[in-house]
Design a protein around this motif. Structure first.
Motif, PDB file in Angstrom:
ATOM      1  N   GLY A  32       0.791  -1.222   0.000  1.00 31.42           N
ATOM      2  CA  GLY A  32       0.000   0.000   0.000  1.00 31.42           C
ATOM      3  C   GLY A  32       0.822   1.270   0.000  1.00 31.42           C
ATOM      4  N   VAL A  33       2.150   1.143  -0.160  1.00 33.04           N
ATOM      5  CA  VAL A  33       3.024   2.313  -0.127  1.00 33.04           C
ATOM      6  C   VAL A  33       2.728   3.200  -1.334  1.00 33.04           C
ATOM      7  CG1 VAL A  33       5.412   3.108  -0.218  1.00 33.04           C
ATOM      8  CG2 VAL A  33       4.819   1.087   1.118  1.00 33.04           C
ATOM      9  N   GLY A  34       2.570   4.473  -1.097  1.00 30.51           N
ATOM     10  CA  GLY A  34       2.281   5.431  -2.154  1.00 30.51           C
ATOM     11  C   GLY A  34       0.811   5.737  -2.302  1.00 30.51           C
ATOM     12  N   VAL A  35      -0.048   4.754  -2.022  1.00 31.21           N
ATOM     13  CA  VAL A  35      -1.489   4.969  -2.145  1.00 31.21           C
ATOM     14  C   VAL A  35      -1.958   5.955  -1.078  1.00 31.21           C
ATOM     15  CG1 VAL A  35      -3.751   3.869  -2.082  1.00 31.21           C
ATOM     16  CG2 VAL A  35      -1.820   2.682  -3.134  1.00 31.21           C
ATOM     17  N   ARG A  36      -1.598   5.682   0.172  1.00 27.72           N
ATOM     18  CA  ARG A  36      -2.007   6.573   1.258  1.00 27.72           C
ATOM     19  C   ARG A  36      -1.436   7.970   1.053  1.00 27.72           C
ATOM     20  NH1 ARG A  36       0.095   1.953   3.411  1.00 27.72           N
ATOM     21  NH2 ARG A  36      -1.328   0.491   4.397  1.00 27.72           N
ATOM     22  N   GLU A  37      -0.140   8.021   0.756  1.00 25.24           N
ATOM     23  CA  GLU A  37       0.526   9.317   0.631  1.00 25.24           C
ATOM     24  C   GLU A  37      -0.052  10.134  -0.527  1.00 25.24           C
ATOM     25  OE1 GLU A  37       3.164   6.345   2.566  1.00 25.24           O
ATOM     26  OE2 GLU A  37       1.938   6.381   0.759  1.00 25.24           O
ATOM     27  N   GLY A  38      -0.290   9.468  -1.651  1.00 32.07           N
ATOM     28  CA  GLY A  38      -0.802  10.176  -2.815  1.00 32.07           C
ATOM     29  C   GLY A  38      -2.200  10.723  -2.604  1.00 32.07           C
ATOM     30  N   ILE A  39      -3.092   9.882  -2.057  1.00 33.39           N
ATOM     31  CA  ILE A  39      -4.474  10.318  -1.870  1.00 33.39           C
ATOM     32  C   ILE A  39      -4.560  11.401  -0.806  1.00 33.39           C
ATOM     33  CG2 ILE A  39      -6.792   9.581  -1.212  1.00 33.39           C
ATOM     34  CD1 ILE A  39      -6.111   6.834  -2.335  1.00 33.39           C
ATOM     35  N   LEU A  40      -3.854  11.222   0.299  1.00 36.43           N
ATOM     36  CA  LEU A  40      -3.888  12.241   1.346  1.00 36.43           C
ATOM     37  C   LEU A  40      -3.263  13.541   0.868  1.00 36.43           C
ATOM     38  CD1 LEU A  40      -3.147  10.259   4.630  1.00 36.43           C
ATOM     39  CD2 LEU A  40      -5.297  11.264   3.872  1.00 36.43           C
ATOM     40  N   GLY A  41      -2.269  13.445  -0.023  1.00 38.54           N
ATOM     41  CA  GLY A  41      -1.702  14.664  -0.583  1.00 38.54           C
ATOM     42  C   GLY A  41      -2.730  15.426  -1.402  1.00 38.54           C
ATOM     43  N   ASP A  42      -3.534  14.690  -2.174  1.00 35.16           N
ATOM     44  CA  ASP A  42      -4.571  15.341  -2.975  1.00 35.16           C
ATOM     45  C   ASP A  42      -5.673  15.942  -2.099  1.00 35.16           C
ATOM     46  OD1 ASP A  42      -3.262  14.680  -5.284  1.00 35.16           O
ATOM     47  OD2 ASP A  42      -4.383  12.824  -5.601  1.00 35.16           O
ATOM     48  N   LEU A  43      -5.896  15.338  -0.932  1.00 35.48           N
ATOM     49  CA  LEU A  43      -6.950  15.821  -0.043  1.00 35.48           C
ATOM     50  C   LEU A  43      -6.441  16.838   0.968  1.00 35.48           C
ATOM     51  CD1 LEU A  43      -8.763  12.434   0.697  1.00 35.48           C
ATOM     52  CD2 LEU A  43      -9.567  14.267  -0.768  1.00 35.48           C
ATOM     53  N   ALA A  44      -5.161  17.158   0.913  1.00 33.73           N
ATOM     54  CA  ALA A  44      -4.583  18.042   1.926  1.00 33.73           C
ATOM     55  C   ALA A  44      -5.253  19.408   1.946  1.00 33.73           C
ATOM     56  CB  ALA A  44      -3.084  18.203   1.695  1.00 33.73           C
ATOM     57  N   VAL A  45      -5.671  19.884   0.784  1.00 33.61           N
ATOM     58  CA  VAL A  45      -6.317  21.198   0.735  1.00 33.61           C
ATOM     59  C   VAL A  45      -7.604  21.191   1.537  1.00 33.61           C
ATOM     60  CG1 VAL A  45      -7.374  22.908  -0.783  1.00 33.61           C
ATOM     61  CG2 VAL A  45      -5.307  21.714  -1.502  1.00 33.61           C
ATOM     62  N   SER A  46      -8.321  20.078   1.492  1.00 31.22           N
ATOM     63  CA  SER A  46      -9.559  19.978   2.257  1.00 31.22           C
ATOM     64  C   SER A  46      -9.298  19.708   3.728  1.00 31.22           C
ATOM     65  CB  SER A  46     -10.448  18.865   1.683  1.00 31.22           C
ATOM     66  OG  SER A  46     -10.772  19.127   0.348  1.00 31.22           O
ATOM     67  N   LEU A  47      -8.174  19.050   4.023  1.00 33.30           N
ATOM     68  CA  LEU A  47      -7.871  18.708   5.411  1.00 33.30           C
ATOM     69  C   LEU A  47      -7.410  19.903   6.221  1.00 33.30           C
ATOM     70  CD1 LEU A  47      -5.964  15.327   5.011  1.00 33.30           C
ATOM     71  CD2 LEU A  47      -7.958  15.676   6.426  1.00 33.30           C
ATOM     72  N   LEU A  48      -6.620  20.765   5.618  1.00 32.94           N
ATOM     73  CA  LEU A  48      -5.909  21.789   6.380  1.00 32.94           C
ATOM     74  C   LEU A  48      -6.465  23.176   6.113  1.00 32.94           C
ATOM     75  CD1 LEU A  48      -2.243  20.612   5.747  1.00 32.94           C
ATOM     76  CD2 LEU A  48      -3.760  19.981   7.611  1.00 32.94           C
ATOM     77  N   ARG A  49      -6.363  24.012   7.117  1.00 29.94           N
ATOM     78  CA  ARG A  49      -6.648  25.417   6.941  1.00 29.94           C
ATOM     79  C   ARG A  49      -5.379  26.114   6.457  1.00 29.94           C
ATOM     80  NH1 ARG A  49      -9.518  27.540  12.287  1.00 29.94           N
ATOM     81  NH2 ARG A  49      -7.475  26.999  13.115  1.00 29.94           N
ATOM     82  N   PRO A  50      -5.497  27.311   5.901  1.00 30.10           N
ATOM     83  CA  PRO A  50      -4.298  28.036   5.453  1.00 30.10           C
ATOM     84  C   PRO A  50      -3.311  28.227   6.588  1.00 30.10           C
ATOM     85  CG  PRO A  50      -6.298  29.067   4.614  1.00 30.10           C
ATOM     86  CD  PRO A  50      -6.735  28.006   5.583  1.00 30.10           C
ATOM     87  N   PRO A  51      -2.002  28.180   6.306  1.00 31.87           N
ATOM     88  CA  PRO A  51      -0.990  28.303   7.363  1.00 31.87           C
ATOM     89  C   PRO A  51      -1.137  29.564   8.195  1.00 31.87           C
ATOM     90  CG  PRO A  51       0.012  27.582   5.315  1.00 31.87           C
ATOM     91  CD  PRO A  51      -1.397  27.934   4.992  1.00 31.87           C
ATOM     92  N   GLU A  52      -1.528  30.694   7.563  1.00 33.29           N
ATOM     93  CA  GLU A  52      -1.630  31.932   8.322  1.00 33.29           C
ATOM     94  C   GLU A  52      -2.753  31.880   9.363  1.00 33.29           C
ATOM     95  OE1 GLU A  52      -3.705  32.429   4.315  1.00 33.29           O
ATOM     96  OE2 GLU A  52      -1.813  31.648   5.092  1.00 33.29           O
ATOM     97  N   GLN A  53      -3.725  30.961   9.179  1.00 29.03           N
ATOM     98  CA  GLN A  53      -4.772  30.792  10.177  1.00 29.03           C
ATOM     99  C   GLN A  53      -4.322  29.862  11.300  1.00 29.03           C
ATOM    100  OE1 GLN A  53      -8.561  29.681   8.549  1.00 29.03           O
ATOM    101  NE2 GLN A  53      -8.497  31.213   6.916  1.00 29.03           N
ATOM    102  N   ILE A  54      -3.407  28.951  10.990  1.00 31.62           N
ATOM    103  CA  ILE A  54      -2.934  28.013  11.996  1.00 31.62           C
ATOM    104  C   ILE A  54      -1.918  28.679  12.915  1.00 31.62           C
ATOM    105  CG2 ILE A  54      -1.819  25.784  12.361  1.00 31.62           C
ATOM    106  CD1 ILE A  54      -2.754  24.998   9.555  1.00 31.62           C
ATOM    107  N   PHE A  55      -0.981  29.436  12.326  1.00 31.03           N
ATOM    108  CA  PHE A  55       0.069  30.106  13.094  1.00 31.03           C
ATOM    109  C   PHE A  55       0.019  31.608  12.816  1.00 31.03           C
ATOM    110  CE2 PHE A  55       1.814  25.886  11.837  1.00 31.03           C
ATOM    111  CZ  PHE A  55       1.744  25.289  13.079  1.00 31.03           C
ATOM    112  N   PRO A  56      -0.940  32.317  13.378  1.00 30.23           N
ATOM    113  CA  PRO A  56      -1.095  33.741  13.033  1.00 30.23           C
ATOM    114  C   PRO A  56       0.089  34.602  13.467  1.00 30.23           C
ATOM    115  CG  PRO A  56      -2.462  33.141  14.910  1.00 30.23           C
ATOM    116  CD  PRO A  56      -1.903  31.869  14.371  1.00 30.23           C
ATOM    117  N   ASN A  57       0.858  34.159  14.452  1.00 28.10           N
ATOM    118  CA  ASN A  57       1.953  34.967  14.969  1.00 28.10           C
ATOM    119  C   ASN A  57       3.316  34.564  14.408  1.00 28.10           C
ATOM    120  OD1 ASN A  57       0.170  36.413  16.635  1.00 28.10           O
ATOM    121  ND2 ASN A  57       0.284  34.807  18.206  1.00 28.10           N
ATOM    122  N   ARG A  58       3.335  33.633  13.454  1.00 27.53           N
ATOM    123  CA  ARG A  58       4.601  33.189  12.876  1.00 27.53           C
ATOM    124  C   ARG A  58       4.682  33.598  11.401  1.00 27.53           C
ATOM    125  NH1 ARG A  58       5.352  26.879  14.732  1.00 27.53           N
ATOM    126  NH2 ARG A  58       4.805  27.118  16.939  1.00 27.53           N
TER     127      ARG A  58
END
Length: 240
Positions: free
Chosen positions: A212-238
């Motif tokens: 299963g190597v590559g399957v998890r990484e590839g799919i989660l990479g494509d879904l990363a935009v939906s998973l994460l908020r923009p960096p400036e919202q996560i670390f507003p002071n950095r």
């Protein structure tokens, strides 16, 4: 955090070995848990060198059978372990997609996951009656299917216990992913992890890559935009 996650991963595999032991008991295997754990880790190792889980499943079946000539029953226990785990993973994926709408899956995929979870459950419930009314199936094949499912049809509590352990294992694995996200200061929704990790887990069972190597990484990479908020919202002071 890496050490904690590593220990947690080992504990998850031991839990899976215990579930396999639960399913093997009705078939006459009385080996202690440490034996099942050793065989399970051996199977996990073999899975690294072949697509899907075929090599690992056959390997632990052969180890469990040993010299007792119970290879058929050993394979039966591994098949029950694999199928019950996959069906429960489908249920986790379907239930999470119903309880939350993250917008990453189209309605067709969401409804497909729900149907994929419900269909094997209904098939299991109606299988005895279906076998009795199936005329086109050969007698040998019918006897084989009955022999495969009858130990668990007669002991529903064993199958229910195994399914419950599967759900606990899948949620435990998702919890480890949440632990890594916390350690890396990634602001991610728990529901997002439940939905996406379960979905990726289902696809990882396909014979696409070794272990299963590559399957998890590839799919989660494509879904990363939906998973994460923009960096400036996560670390507003950095600085980003």
């Amino acid at each position: 955090w890496v050490i904690v996650a590593f220990v947690g991963y080992l504990l998850g595999q031991v839990l899976s070995a215990y579930k396999w032991q639960v399913l093997a008991r009705p078939l006459g295997f009385t080996q202690p848990l440490h034996v099942f754990t050793t065989y399970y880790f051996s199977g996990m190792y073999l899975n690294l060198f072949t697509p899907s889980t075929v090599a690992g499943d056959f390997g632990r079946s052969a180890l469990l059978a040993g010299r007792g000539g119970k290879l058929g029953a050993a394979v039966q226990s591994v098949v029950a372990d694999r199928v019950s785990g996959l069906v429960m993973l489908l249920w986790v994926c379907a239930a999470s997609s119903v309880l939350t709408d993250l917008g990453a899956f189209s309605p067709a995929i969401r409804y497909g996951m729900i149907v994929a979870a419900i269909a094997p459950t209904i098939s299991w419930l109606v299988l005895p009656a279906l076998l009795n009314r199936t005329f086109f199936m050969s007698r040998k094949l019918r006897d084989f299917v009955e022999k495969l499912v009858s130990p668990y049809q007669q002991t529903p509590l064993v199958l229910g216990r195994a399914c419950g352990l599967s759900v606990v294992f899948h949620l435990f694995q998702i919890g480890l992913q949440l632990l890594f996200a916390f350690a890396l200061h990634i602001d991610v929704s728990v529901w997002a992890l439940v939905v996406y990790i379960a979905f990726v887990g289902v696809l990882s069972n396909l014979p696409i890559s070794f272990g299963g190597v590559g399957v998890r990484e590839g799919i989660l990479g494509d879904l990363a935009v939906s998973l994460l908020r923009p960096p400036e919202q996560i670390f507003p002071n950095r600085p980003v």
